[in-house]
Design an enzyme around this catalytic site. Structure first.
Site, short mmCIF file in Angstrom:
data_model
loop_
_atom_site.label_atom_id
_atom_site.label_comp_id
_atom_site.label_asym_id
_atom_site.label_seq_id
_atom_site.Cartn_x
_atom_site.Cartn_y
_atom_site.Cartn_z
N MET A 237 2.93 -0.80 -0.77
CA MET A 237 2.23 -1.55 -1.83
C MET A 237 2.11 -3.03 -1.45
SD MET A 237 1.45 0.75 -4.07
CE MET A 237 1.10 1.76 -2.61
N HIS A 238 1.50 -3.28 -0.30
CA HIS A 238 1.36 -4.65 0.20
C HIS A 238 0.82 -5.59 -0.89
CE1 HIS A 238 1.74 -3.35 4.45
NE2 HIS A 238 0.82 -2.44 4.23
#
Ligand code: RIB
Ligand code: CA
Length: 311
Positions: A237-238
């Site tokens: 989940m950058h």
């Protein structure tokens, strides 16, 4: 802190899309506009994804086109990490009735920054091309943007080369211009985002929320799991983690460092020089996320997605 107006500049992208769903579930912020940039896929795709996502969620938000090419040397990697269209195998209705802004991204940033009288914050989760162009066209923005929260770079390592992270690698010249602008900013790099991973249980929990934003997020996560099974990137989940820095700062720990960007090296272009040893004796210019509290982040992310005001 009162009302927090934001512009989200993104190269949507599977993880960008999940970050957008979460953003519209955060009571603390008001998303004034979504601006598109070339990155994961070309800009015609990223802007179409942003428009179709906004329509799919039933959102009334300005969606604007942005830069199709970096300001620096042309460097692309449409490596299909995010699929042909940028949203993996997820297909959204083509919301042709949903009109794009009459303005391009730099003008949208200028106009809303002026309207918001110094309170505008930017969430930048793709290459920084639009922000750099806006700063070149409208230098007054340096005093009008309250904070930039960006996903990009790394203290150590890279994912586009051994020393460069993708968002910075695509347009290092833009990143260097923005990072050296003097605007207060927070860097959320691979050091923390590569630990921000969701699993099948998280997907099932998110799917159970039932609304369009949750189902879209779950379908994107499923695509990521299949991608990972085939040797590709995990469900990292950058971009949502960069949003967390802004609205759930307790998800991470931070340290102020001097940061610059390597632009002119064949081998290390896009490398973020994060001076953790103060080797260069320069004033820190970036708050850098250095540690992640994974469970705190996952709890926040799932509650934000659940709270997304989508139809
Ligand atoms: O390196 C990760 C970043 O590159 C994320 O923003 C992802 O969406 C891609 O743009
Ligand atoms: Ca992105």
């Amino acid at each position: 802190m009162g009302r927090r107006p934001f512009i989200i500049d993104c190269d949507t992208g599977t993880d960008d899309a999940i970050a957008l769903v979460a953003a519209f579930g955060c009571e603390e912020i008001e998303v004034r506009a979504i601006t598109s940039v070339n990155g994961n896929v070309s800009e015609p795709y990223t802007s179409r994804n942003n428009r179709n996502l906004a329509a799919h969620l039933g959102l009334n938000v300005e969606v604007a086109h942005g830069a199709r090419h970096p300001i620096g040397p042309k460097r692309y990697d449409y490596s299909l990490t995010h699929g042909q269209t940028g949203l993996g195998d997820v297909i959204l209705r083509d919301a042709e009735e949903y009109a794009y802004s009459k303005d391009m991204a730099p003008e949208v940033i200028r106009r809303i920054a002026a309207e918001e009288n110094g309170n505008l914050e930017l969430l930048v989760v793709g290459p920084m091309t639009n922000i750099a162009i806006a700063l070149c066209l409208y230098p007054e923005l340096k005093e009008q943007i309250r904070h930039i929260w960006f996903m990009g770079g790394a203290i150590r390592g890279g994912n586009s080369s051994t020393s460069a992270e993708f968002n910075i690698w695509v347009d290092p010249n833009a990143a260097q211009l923005v990072i050296s602008s003097g605007i207060p900013m927070t860097m959320v790099g691979l050091d923390v985002t590569e630990k921000a991973v969701l699993n099948r249980e998280d997907e099932q929990e998110i799917r159970s929320y039932g609304h369009n934003g949750a189902l879209l997020s779950a379908d994107l996560l499923n695509y990521m799991f299949v991608r990972h099974g085939g040797g590709g990137e995990d469900a990292l989940m950058h971009d949502a983690l960069a949003l967390a820095a802004a609205v759930c700062p307790e998800c991470m720990e931070y340290h102020d460092y001097f940061v610059d960007v390597v632009c002119d090296s064949i081998y290390t272009a896009g490398h973020t020089v994060v001076d953790v040893r103060n080797r260069f004796g320069k004033e820190p210019n970036v708050q850098v996320a250095v540690e992640l509290k994974p469970e705190v982040f996952k709890t926040w992310l799932k509650s934000s997605i659940k709270n997304c005001k989508s139809i």
